[in-house]
Scaffold this motif. Sequence first.
Motif, PDB file in Angstrom:
ATOM      1  N   ARG A  83       0.828  -1.198   0.000  1.00 48.43           N
ATOM      2  CA  ARG A  83       0.000   0.000   0.000  1.00 48.43           C
ATOM      3  C   ARG A  83       0.867   1.254   0.000  1.00 48.43           C
ATOM      4  O   ARG A  83       0.619   2.207  -0.737  1.00 48.43           O
ATOM      5  N   ASP A  84       1.921   1.221   0.855  1.00 49.02           N
ATOM      6  CA  ASP A  84       2.864   2.343   0.885  1.00 49.02           C
ATOM      7  C   ASP A  84       3.493   2.536  -0.482  1.00 49.02           C
ATOM      8  O   ASP A  84       3.618   3.670  -0.966  1.00 49.02           O
ATOM      9  N   GLN A  85       3.864   1.402  -1.087  1.00 49.74           N
ATOM     10  CA  GLN A  85       4.484   1.485  -2.414  1.00 49.74           C
ATOM     11  C   GLN A  85       3.539   2.121  -3.416  1.00 49.74           C
ATOM     12  O   GLN A  85       3.927   2.987  -4.205  1.00 49.74           O
ATOM     13  N   SER A  86       2.291   1.672  -3.383  1.00 49.25           N
ATOM     14  CA  SER A  86       1.346   2.205  -4.371  1.00 49.25           C
ATOM     15  C   SER A  86       1.056   3.675  -4.093  1.00 49.25           C
ATOM     16  O   SER A  86       0.918   4.485  -5.028  1.00 49.25           O
ATOM     17  N   ASP A  87       1.039   4.045  -2.802  1.00 55.10           N
ATOM     18  CA  ASP A  87       0.866   5.461  -2.452  1.00 55.10           C
ATOM     19  C   ASP A  87       2.015   6.289  -3.004  1.00 55.10           C
ATOM     20  O   ASP A  87       1.818   7.355  -3.600  1.00 55.10           O
ATOM     21  N   ALA A  88       3.251   5.750  -2.801  1.00 55.97           N
ATOM     22  CA  ALA A  88       4.434   6.462  -3.278  1.00 55.97           C
ATOM     23  C   ALA A  88       4.391   6.585  -4.799  1.00 55.97           C
ATOM     24  O   ALA A  88       4.695   7.644  -5.364  1.00 55.97           O
ATOM     25  N   ALA A  89       3.978   5.473  -5.452  1.00 53.87           N
ATOM     26  CA  ALA A  89       3.907   5.486  -6.916  1.00 53.87           C
ATOM     27  C   ALA A  89       2.898   6.530  -7.388  1.00 53.87           C
ATOM     28  O   ALA A  89       3.143   7.272  -8.350  1.00 53.87           O
ATOM     29  N   LEU A  90       1.763   6.581  -6.664  1.00 51.86           N
ATOM     30  CA  LEU A  90       0.730   7.554  -7.041  1.00 51.86           C
ATOM     31  C   LEU A  90       1.249   8.974  -6.878  1.00 51.86           C
ATOM     32  O   LEU A  90       1.053   9.838  -7.756  1.00 51.86           O
ATOM     33  N   LYS A  91       1.985   9.200  -5.767  1.00 48.19           N
ATOM     34  CA  LYS A  91       2.531  10.526  -5.507  1.00 48.19           C
ATOM     35  C   LYS A  91       3.534  10.898  -6.598  1.00 48.19           C
ATOM     36  O   LYS A  91       3.524  12.012  -7.143  1.00 48.19           O
ATOM     37  N   ALA A  92       4.398   9.916  -6.915  1.00 53.59           N
ATOM     38  CA  ALA A  92       5.404  10.149  -7.959  1.00 53.59           C
ATOM     39  C   ALA A  92       4.720  10.457  -9.291  1.00 53.59           C
ATOM     40  O   ALA A  92       5.120  11.377 -10.018  1.00 53.59           O
ATOM     41  N   TYR A  93       3.675   9.699  -9.562  1.00 61.25           N
ATOM     42  CA  TYR A  93       2.946   9.908 -10.825  1.00 61.25           C
ATOM     43  C   TYR A  93       2.345  11.309 -10.886  1.00 61.25           C
ATOM     44  O   TYR A  93       2.460  12.012 -11.894  1.00 61.25           O
ATOM     45  N   GLU A  94       1.757  11.712  -9.725  1.00 60.46           N
ATOM     46  CA  GLU A  94       1.144  13.042  -9.706  1.00 60.46           C
ATOM     47  C   GLU A  94       2.190  14.139  -9.873  1.00 60.46           C
ATOM     48  O   GLU A  94       1.988  15.112 -10.601  1.00 60.46           O
ATOM     49  N   GLY A  95       3.355  13.958  -9.190  1.00 59.66           N
ATOM     50  CA  GLY A  95       4.448  14.932  -9.310  1.00 59.66           C
ATOM     51  C   GLY A  95       4.927  15.027 -10.757  1.00 59.66           C
ATOM     52  O   GLY A  95       5.088  16.119 -11.308  1.00 59.66           O
ATOM     53  N   GLU A  96       5.100  13.821 -11.331  1.00 61.17           N
ATOM     54  CA  GLU A  96       5.572  13.745 -12.725  1.00 61.17           C
ATOM     55  C   GLU A  96       4.589  14.463 -13.648  1.00 61.17           C
ATOM     56  O   GLU A  96       4.969  15.248 -14.522  1.00 61.17           O
ATOM     57  N   LEU A  97       3.317  14.184 -13.374  1.00 56.71           N
ATOM     58  CA  LEU A  97       2.269  14.774 -14.222  1.00 56.71           C
ATOM     59  C   LEU A  97       2.299  16.292 -14.120  1.00 56.71           C
ATOM     60  O   LEU A  97       2.246  17.017 -15.127  1.00 56.71           O
TER      61      LEU A  97
END
Lengths: 249, 187
Positions: free
Chosen positions: B83-97
């Motif tokens: 879950r932490d990983q997916s949260d981090a991935a989501l955050k990274a994705y949003e930052g990237e976006l």
Amino acid sequence: MKIDPIHQFNIEPLFTLGHIGNHTIAFTNSSLYMLVAVAIISILMLASGTQLVPGRLQSVAEISYEFVASTIRSTAGSEGMKFFPLIFSLFMFICVSNLVGIIPYTFTISSHLIVTAALALLVFFTVLIYGVAKNGLKFFSIFVPHGVPGYILPLVMFIEILSFFLRPVSHSVRLFANMLAGHIALKVFAGFVAMLGFSLGALGWIGGVLPLALTVALYALEILVAFLQAYVFAILTCIYLNDAIHPGH
Amino acid sequence: MAESHGGAKSPAAGAHTEAEGGHGGGFPPFESSTYASQLVWLAIFFVALYVIVSKLALPKVGGAIEARQNKIEGDLTEAQTLRDQSDAALKAYEGELASARSRAQAIGNESRDKANAQADAERKTLEEQLAAKLAGAEKTIAATRATAMSNVRGIAADAAGQIVQQLTGVVPDAGSVNAAVDASLKG
């Protein structure tokens, strides 16, 4: 027709093994039912699997385990888990033999005072020896309650000591008397049905419905008592052991 | 609990078993002759039970319970990690976006400015070219007109000479014709 409610408690030798002094050592019906109880517990605990999702037999084994473990933890603390095998053996032995003994035509081991007294004395001496070995003379502080005024302290101590040494008596007689009285009552009411029928004919058989209903109700009660007395024996063992583990309380 | 003679049997059978299985009138739990046997067997079976319970049964069942506990805890930890990983991935994705969006905007602005500047420059050169062409064309027109006007004078002089010849039959003097044409063109 004569109904003898005491006959069910007879000890009948199945075969004689030998003599110790002038005592005859025989494998009796009582011994057989002890073997049956040990066998049932062994099968229940050993034949049940160790699967992640337990089956029925494994569930029963695990519920017994958790039940006894939580009883010990709540009454004697986590230090009481040292005596887990002893208390588990006592509880399961008494519970299974009581439940087997409630089946008609079987024998109830714990309906004999000598058996319950032996188990109660086992607990008594375990408490006494472990208490002294662990706490030394401090163990005897259980006879001196806190906050009692000096002038009645001797009396209170006398009562405490007396009650301590009467523990095995009450511990054993409670189980023995419950099993004995329950089985006698069942036998008397069940025998009453047959007696009415044989002495009064058709009318008696119809009238026998009442004692029969009472027998059924008593039977349900006896199943509860069989379990409850095993539980009471186990929980009292825990409470006594708690004295040995924490004599300050 | 109920023995062979205690049920709904015939009175004769009941009496028979009663006589056979009698206990001598005593109370069985207080018959001391049975104590030794009971104690010996109780000791044997209870010790056996204790050994089975403490060495085999409890470790096995306790182990199964503990294994389940560990499995559940492990699964929960793993789920938390995932879950932490997916949260981090989501955050990274949003930052990237967000960064991609701002970069796209910057690139858009830059290219628009560049295009505007280029268009301005092109328009300027085009206008200059057009102005030069226009000037050239005007010059050509003026030259053409001058040439045409001189041709017109020659043609007019020729025509006037011819007309005079036709009317009078005398070839006129070129100088006088030219002077007459010039006077008429001015006129």
